[in-house]
Design a protein around this motif. Structure first.
Motif, mmCIF file in Angstrom:
data_model
loop_
_atom_site.group_PDB
_atom_site.id
_atom_site.type_symbol
_atom_site.label_atom_id
_atom_site.label_comp_id
_atom_site.label_asym_id
_atom_site.label_seq_id
_atom_site.Cartn_x
_atom_site.Cartn_y
_atom_site.Cartn_z
ATOM 1 N N PHE A 35 6.165 25.783 -0.212
ATOM 2 C CA PHE A 35 5.590 26.503 0.924
ATOM 3 C C PHE A 35 4.075 26.532 0.789
ATOM 4 N N TYR A 36 3.389 26.129 1.881
ATOM 5 C CA TYR A 36 1.939 26.066 1.923
ATOM 6 C C TYR A 36 1.408 27.089 2.920
ATOM 7 N N GLN A 37 0.499 27.928 2.492
ATOM 8 C CA GLN A 37 -0.082 28.958 3.345
ATOM 9 C C GLN A 37 -1.329 28.414 4.044
ATOM 10 N N HIS A 38 -1.441 28.668 5.338
ATOM 11 C CA HIS A 38 -2.639 28.243 6.070
ATOM 12 C C HIS A 38 -3.873 28.938 5.509
ATOM 13 N N ARG A 39 -4.908 28.146 5.288
ATOM 14 C CA ARG A 39 -6.185 28.684 4.812
ATOM 15 C C ARG A 39 -7.291 28.207 5.740
ATOM 16 N N ASN A 40 -8.429 27.816 5.188
ATOM 17 C CA ASN A 40 -9.550 27.400 6.031
ATOM 18 C C ASN A 40 -9.290 26.073 6.732
ATOM 19 N N GLN A 41 -8.604 25.165 6.055
ATOM 20 C CA GLN A 41 -8.320 23.857 6.633
ATOM 21 C C GLN A 41 -6.879 23.810 7.126
ATOM 22 N N PRO A 42 -6.647 23.200 8.295
ATOM 23 C CA PRO A 42 -5.271 23.096 8.786
ATOM 24 C C PRO A 42 -4.434 22.199 7.893
ATOM 25 N N LEU A 43 -3.133 22.432 7.899
ATOM 26 C CA LEU A 43 -2.206 21.658 7.073
ATOM 27 C C LEU A 43 -1.652 20.448 7.810
ATOM 28 N N ILE A 44 -2.377 20.003 8.830
ATOM 29 C CA ILE A 44 -1.982 18.818 9.578
ATOM 30 C C ILE A 44 -3.250 18.028 9.870
ATOM 31 N N THR A 45 -3.167 16.704 9.876
ATOM 32 C CA THR A 45 -4.348 15.858 9.954
ATOM 33 C C THR A 45 -5.091 16.008 11.276
ATOM 34 N N THR A 46 -6.304 15.433 11.341
ATOM 35 C CA THR A 46 -7.201 15.604 12.479
ATOM 36 C C THR A 46 -6.546 15.264 13.802
ATOM 37 N N TYR A 47 -5.773 14.186 13.816
ATOM 38 C CA TYR A 47 -5.100 13.793 15.050
ATOM 39 C C TYR A 47 -3.695 14.374 15.143
ATOM 40 N N TYR A 48 -3.407 15.358 14.300
ATOM 41 C CA TYR A 48 -2.149 16.103 14.369
ATOM 42 C C TYR A 48 -0.932 15.190 14.338
ATOM 43 N N GLU A 49 -0.908 14.312 13.332
ATOM 44 C CA GLU A 49 0.210 13.385 13.210
ATOM 45 C C GLU A 49 1.000 13.591 11.922
ATOM 46 N N THR A 50 0.307 13.829 10.817
ATOM 47 C CA THR A 50 1.000 13.949 9.539
ATOM 48 C C THR A 50 0.477 15.125 8.733
ATOM 49 N N PHE A 51 1.248 15.517 7.757
ATOM 50 C CA PHE A 51 0.907 16.622 6.869
ATOM 51 C C PHE A 51 -0.347 16.308 6.055
ATOM 52 N N ALA A 52 -1.268 17.265 5.975
ATOM 53 C CA ALA A 52 -2.507 17.097 5.207
ATOM 54 C C ALA A 52 -2.365 17.823 3.874
ATOM 55 N N PHE A 55 0.865 -1.169 0.000
ATOM 56 C CA PHE A 55 0.000 0.000 0.000
ATOM 57 C C PHE A 55 0.901 1.218 0.000
ATOM 58 N N VAL A 56 0.880 1.970 -1.080
ATOM 59 C CA VAL A 56 1.758 3.123 -1.221
ATOM 60 C C VAL A 56 0.936 4.393 -1.128
ATOM 61 N N ASN A 57 1.316 5.257 -0.221
ATOM 62 C CA ASN A 57 0.590 6.497 0.004
ATOM 63 C C ASN A 57 1.536 7.655 -0.259
ATOM 64 N N GLY A 58 1.299 8.391 -1.330
ATOM 65 C CA GLY A 58 2.187 9.476 -1.721
ATOM 66 C C GLY A 58 1.781 10.826 -1.195
ATOM 67 N N GLN A 59 1.129 10.843 -0.026
ATOM 68 C CA GLN A 59 0.687 12.121 0.538
ATOM 69 C C GLN A 59 1.875 13.043 0.764
ATOM 70 N N THR A 60 2.954 12.489 1.225
ATOM 71 C CA THR A 60 4.195 13.236 1.284
ATOM 72 C C THR A 60 5.248 12.457 0.528
ATOM 73 N N GLY A 61 6.249 13.146 0.062
ATOM 74 C CA GLY A 61 7.314 12.495 -0.697
ATOM 75 C C GLY A 61 7.447 13.126 -2.058
ATOM 76 N N LEU A 62 6.462 12.922 -2.911
ATOM 77 C CA LEU A 62 6.550 13.451 -4.265
ATOM 78 C C LEU A 62 6.057 14.887 -4.332
ATOM 79 N N SER A 63 6.659 15.646 -5.205
ATOM 80 C CA SER A 63 6.364 17.077 -5.305
ATOM 81 C C SER A 63 5.109 17.364 -6.112
ATOM 82 N N TYR A 64 4.543 18.527 -5.853
ATOM 83 C CA TYR A 64 3.429 19.048 -6.656
ATOM 84 C C TYR A 64 3.869 19.178 -8.110
ATOM 85 N N ALA A 65 5.095 19.626 -8.333
ATOM 86 C CA ALA A 65 5.596 19.828 -9.694
ATOM 87 C C ALA A 65 5.627 18.522 -10.479
ATOM 88 N N LEU A 66 6.056 17.421 -9.842
ATOM 89 C CA LEU A 66 6.117 16.136 -10.528
ATOM 90 C C LEU A 66 4.718 15.622 -10.849
#
Length: 207
Positions: A101-118, A17-28
């Motif tokens: 660089f990600y700017q904070h908006r309406n939704q936080p940039l960290i998951t509900t349980y504050y463990e990983t980047f959203a 199970f591969v989850n690319g939530q972090t690792g690969l860039s937006y540009a790629l």
């Protein structure tokens, strides 16, 4: 790429199970034609060790964690650990060599349980890392254009090393426990401003 190996009892095979939530860039993701390159990339495939060669960790990546740094330092980390709503912006280093660089908006940039980047929005700025220099507790990133949202420095008139961003590991780890949960944070300054990273997920997640 983040991932895990899961045993499929029905087919008696091991699946990855591969989850690319972090690792690969937006540009790629944008370059390969993803319709929503700001979303996570998730897929399954039969696990074969030959498909996953071990590679050397890039010099710009921290020793622990996802390479994501949140603005605000100790105060923001403590609020996050108390399960307050996070309002931090985020700097992210990708395994394929980008700084975003990600700017904070309406939704936080960290998951509900504050463990990983959203990964819920596209970055307001990003740059290809063209050179990395590590000196003690400081990591210097060099790229060709100004990165909006961070305090980088113009060190050359032109070229691939025109701008430099300094990431300073303060080597001041924090551990915050509330109820049955423990969160960990590492403190940094990036471009002279306070940030924190989460080198480990919270203790109760078992990771």
């Amino acid at each position: 790429m983040s991932g895990s190996i899961i045993n499929d009892s029905a087919s008696k095979t091991h699946n990855a199970f591969v989850n690319g939530q972090t690792g690969l860039s937006y540009a790629l993701k944008k370059r390969v034609g993803m319709k929503k390159p700001w979303t996570q990339l998730v897929f399954w495939q039969t696990y074969m060790l030959s498909r996953y060669p071990r590679v050397k960790k890039p010099a710009f990546m921290p020793a622990l964690g996802e390479g994501v740094f949140y603005t605000g330092g100790v105060k923001s980390f403590t609020n996050m650990a108390k399960r307050y709503k996070s309002s931090s912006s985020a700097l992210r280093l990708t395994s394929d060599g980008y700084v975003e660089f990600y700017q904070h908006r309406n939704q936080p940039l960290i998951t509900t349980y504050y463990e990983t980047f959203a990964y819920n929005q596209k970055p307001i700025s990003y740059a290809k890392i063209n050179h990395t220099l590590v000196k003690g507790s400081k990591t210097y990133l060099y790229y060709s254009h100004n990165l909006k949202g961070v305090n980088d420095q113009k060190v050359r008139k032109s070229g691939a090393y025109k701008y430099r961003l300094t990431i300073h590991n303060l080597h001041t780890p924090y551990r915050y426990t509330i109820h049955y949960d423990t969160a960990y944070g590492s403190m940094y300054t990036i471009g002279g401003h306070h940030f924190y990273s989460m080198p480990l997920k919270s203790e109760n997640s078992g990771e």
